[in-house]
Design an enzyme around this catalytic site. Structure first.
Site, PDB file in Angstrom:
ATOM      1  N   ARG A 234       0.862  -1.189   0.000  1.00 39.16           N
ATOM      2  CA  ARG A 234       0.000   0.000   0.000  1.00 39.16           C
ATOM      3  C   ARG A 234       0.896   1.237   0.000  1.00 39.16           C
ATOM      4  NH1 ARG A 234      -3.452  -2.631  -1.705  1.00 39.16           N
ATOM      5  NH2 ARG A 234      -5.505  -3.121  -0.856  1.00 39.16           N
ATOM      6  N   GLU A 262      -3.002   7.826  -4.589  1.00 36.66           N
ATOM      7  CA  GLU A 262      -3.325   6.884  -5.668  1.00 36.66           C
ATOM      8  C   GLU A 262      -4.748   7.176  -6.141  1.00 36.66           C
ATOM      9  OE1 GLU A 262      -1.900   2.756  -5.108  1.00 36.66           O
ATOM     10  OE2 GLU A 262      -3.879   2.191  -5.815  1.00 36.66           O
ATOM     11  N   HIS A 281      -1.480  -0.025  -9.803  1.00 40.14           N
ATOM     12  CA  HIS A 281      -2.138  -0.981  -8.894  1.00 40.14           C
ATOM     13  C   HIS A 281      -2.714  -2.172  -9.681  1.00 40.14           C
ATOM     14  CE1 HIS A 281      -4.063  -1.160  -4.660  1.00 40.14           C
ATOM     15  NE2 HIS A 281      -3.965  -2.374  -5.156  1.00 40.14           N
TER      16      HIS A 281
HETATM   17  N1  LIG Z   1      -0.947  -4.368  -5.384  1.00 44.16           N
HETATM   18  C1  LIG Z   1      -2.033  -5.112  -5.282  1.00 44.16           C
HETATM   19  O1  LIG Z   1      -2.820  -5.234  -6.223  1.00 44.16           O
HETATM   20  C2  LIG Z   1      -2.297  -5.853  -3.999  1.00 44.16           C
HETATM   21  C3  LIG Z   1      -3.098  -7.012  -4.002  1.00 44.16           C
HETATM   22  C4  LIG Z   1      -3.257  -7.730  -2.817  1.00 44.16           C
HETATM   23  C5  LIG Z   1      -2.678  -7.276  -1.625  1.00 44.16           C
HETATM   24  N2  LIG Z   1      -1.965  -6.115  -1.645  1.00 44.16           N
HETATM   25  C6  LIG Z   1      -1.314  -5.629  -0.435  1.00 44.16           C
HETATM   26  O2  LIG Z   1      -0.216  -6.490  -0.162  1.00 44.16           O
HETATM   27  C7  LIG Z   1       0.033  -6.507   1.256  1.00 44.16           C
HETATM   28  C8  LIG Z   1       0.041  -7.942   1.743  1.00 44.16           C
HETATM   29  O3  LIG Z   1      -1.268  -8.485   1.584  1.00 44.16           O
HETATM   30  P1  LIG Z   1      -1.621  -9.880   2.268  1.00 44.16           P
HETATM   31  O4  LIG Z   1      -3.022 -10.214   1.961  1.00 44.16           O
HETATM   32  O5  LIG Z   1      -0.547 -10.837   1.920  1.00 44.16           O
HETATM   33  O6  LIG Z   1      -1.460  -9.458   3.810  1.00 44.16           O
HETATM   34  P2  LIG Z   1      -1.781 -10.311   5.124  1.00 44.16           P
HETATM   35  O7  LIG Z   1      -3.115  -9.976   5.633  1.00 44.16           O
HETATM   36  O8  LIG Z   1      -1.434 -11.741   4.920  1.00 44.16           O
HETATM   37  O9  LIG Z   1      -0.693  -9.641   6.112  1.00 44.16           O
HETATM   38  C9  LIG Z   1      -0.720  -9.936   7.461  1.00 44.16           C
HETATM   39  C10 LIG Z   1       0.683 -10.236   7.934  1.00 44.16           C
HETATM   40  O10 LIG Z   1       1.551  -9.112   7.742  1.00 44.16           O
HETATM   41  C11 LIG Z   1       2.601  -9.200   8.684  1.00 44.16           C
HETATM   42  N3  LIG Z   1       2.778  -7.897   9.353  1.00 44.16           N
HETATM   43  C12 LIG Z   1       1.888  -7.227  10.132  1.00 44.16           C
HETATM   44  N4  LIG Z   1       2.445  -6.086  10.600  1.00 44.16           N
HETATM   45  C13 LIG Z   1       3.711  -6.045  10.122  1.00 44.16           C
HETATM   46  C14 LIG Z   1       4.793  -5.117  10.258  1.00 44.16           C
HETATM   47  N5  LIG Z   1       4.703  -4.022  11.032  1.00 44.16           N
HETATM   48  N6  LIG Z   1       5.950  -5.369   9.599  1.00 44.16           N
HETATM   49  C15 LIG Z   1       6.079  -6.490   8.850  1.00 44.16           C
HETATM   50  N7  LIG Z   1       5.102  -7.394   8.678  1.00 44.16           N
HETATM   51  C16 LIG Z   1       3.927  -7.179   9.303  1.00 44.16           C
HETATM   52  C17 LIG Z   1       2.215 -10.277   9.691  1.00 44.16           C
HETATM   53  O11 LIG Z   1       2.917 -11.462   9.366  1.00 44.16           O
HETATM   54  C18 LIG Z   1       0.736 -10.481   9.422  1.00 44.16           C
HETATM   55  O12 LIG Z   1       0.309 -11.784   9.744  1.00 44.16           O
HETATM   56  C19 LIG Z   1      -1.066  -5.658   1.889  1.00 44.16           C
HETATM   57  O13 LIG Z   1      -0.612  -4.342   2.085  1.00 44.16           O
HETATM   58  C20 LIG Z   1      -2.154  -5.655   0.836  1.00 44.16           C
HETATM   59  O14 LIG Z   1      -3.002  -4.528   0.954  1.00 44.16           O
HETATM   60  C21 LIG Z   1      -1.761  -5.411  -2.802  1.00 44.16           C
END
Ligand SMILES: NC(=O)c1ccc[n+]([C@@H]2O[C@H](COP(=O)([O-])OP(=O)(O)OC[C@H]3O[C@@H](n4cnc5c(N)ncnc54)[C@H](O)[C@@H]3O)[C@@H](O)[C@H]2O)c1
Length: 323
Positions: A234, A262, A281
């Protein structure tokens, strides 16, 4: 879901599969729970199958759905849909975040390999007509250290995809236990060490009060010369002004699928600086990748119909640390 997703989010084959599992009380997308049509559907529904644009299940909507037992969400974060009223009603929630993580991780894999190869910088060098610009020297993908911020769904998938390559992986994540890091084949390190020692740093943490602005001027200054920062998570996790300042020194490069703000306004510095590669994105599921999201959610409906536990549950207690 958003009515614009009709015919896109669920294929005819998937709709046919759903019809063999459940009585579909209303096959057309509901973009709001405030209509008579929505009230009639909610009155009968045991399950809501949601996707992008699913309206919030607030107390009023939940009150109209006396039989509701499952929200099967065919997209990533459920935070825009779930409410205390939904949790209080004991409705199970599942998400397709794990399926959405796959294309994000694939984009990241490509970005990491290209970044270490100097491909982005070399392309700009080729396009630049000014002969005085020096040809960039690639760092290479042999033994390079890659830093993963967040062992999230996406972060873990990136770790898996990088396994066949000759790269050293370090991870910073306050929720990751050392034993689990060892199992994943990575080294758990504090964030400053990760930033100081990685030629590529890829951000995969969720946007939370504790992570917003986590990469600011101080953190960017720790990156080694020639490093690349990748952000597919994000935009708010990175201080944009500080990043622009650092990029303008040409000391580091960036690959950004997400930005803050964004979309980037016309004329924004990140649209013009040559050592940043920005995409709008698109790392998450697009085009034919959408089929996996719907497959996962329909699979959860099928499990529910058979009285089985969901494979991808989301629980209220985890909301403070997940995307
Ligand atoms: N660009 C895109 O199109 C797109 C698509 C999907 C997800 N995303 C983004 O990618 C990221 C990951 O998504 P996800 O579904 O894998 O997340 P997720 O819900 O699996 O992430 C949770 C995990 O993040 C870790 N975490 C929490 N706080 C943290 C910190 N301070 N430092 C490091 N790690 C920490 C922990 O392991 C936690 O369990 C998110 O920001 C999501 O919004 C972007």
């Amino acid at each position: 879901m958003s009515p614009a997703l009709a015919g896109v989010a669920f294929t005819a084959t998937q709709r046919a599969r759903l019809a063999t599992i459940a009585d579909v009380v209303d096959p057309e997308p509901l973009g709001s729970f405030r209509s008579g049509r929505a009230a009639r559907a909610l009155q009968q529904a045991d399950v809501i199958l949601g996707h992008w644009g699913c309206p919030k299940l607030d107390a009023k909507a939940v009150g109209l759905a006396p039989n509701l037992r499952l929200l099967a969400y065919a997209a990533g974060t459920v935070k825009g849909v779930v409410t205390p009223a939904l949790w209080s009603a004991g409705v199970a929630v599942t998400s397709a975040a794990a399926a959405n993580a796959r294309p994000v991780a694939e984009y990241t894999l490509a970005a990491i390999l290209f970044a270490n190869k100097g491909a982005f910088a070399s392309r700009e060098w080729l396009r630049d007509q000014r002969v005085r610009v020096k040809r960039p020297r690639p760092l290479g993908n042999c033994g390079a250290r890659v830093g993963i911020i967040g062992a999230s769904f996406v972060g873990r998938r990136v770790i898996e995809l990088l396994a066949p390559f000759d790269l050293e992986l370090v991870v910073a994540d306050p929720f990751l236990r050392r034993a689990e890091a060892t199992r994943l084949g990575v080294k758990l390190v504090p964030l400053p060490e990760l930033l100081r020692t990685s030629t590529v740093v890829s951000i995969h943490a969720p946007s939370l009060p504790s992570t917003r602005g986590m990469i600011g001027a101080e953190e960017l200054a720790l990156l080694p010369d020639g490093a690349t920062l990748i952000n597919t998570a994000r935009g708010a996790l990175v201080d944009t002004d500080a990043l622009v300042v650092e990029l303008r020194t040409r000391r580091i490069s960036a690959v950004l699928d997400v930005t803050d703000p964004e979309p980037l306004p016309a004329g924004h510095a990140l649209r013009k600086i040559s050592n940043v590669f920005v995409t709008p994105h698109l790392a998450g599921a697009q085009g034919n990748e959408l089929v996996r999201l719907a497959d996962l959610a329909i699979g959860e409906v099928e499990r529910f119909a058979k009285g089985r536990r969901p494979l991808h549950p989301v629980v209220e207690a985890d909301l403070a640390r997940i995307a």
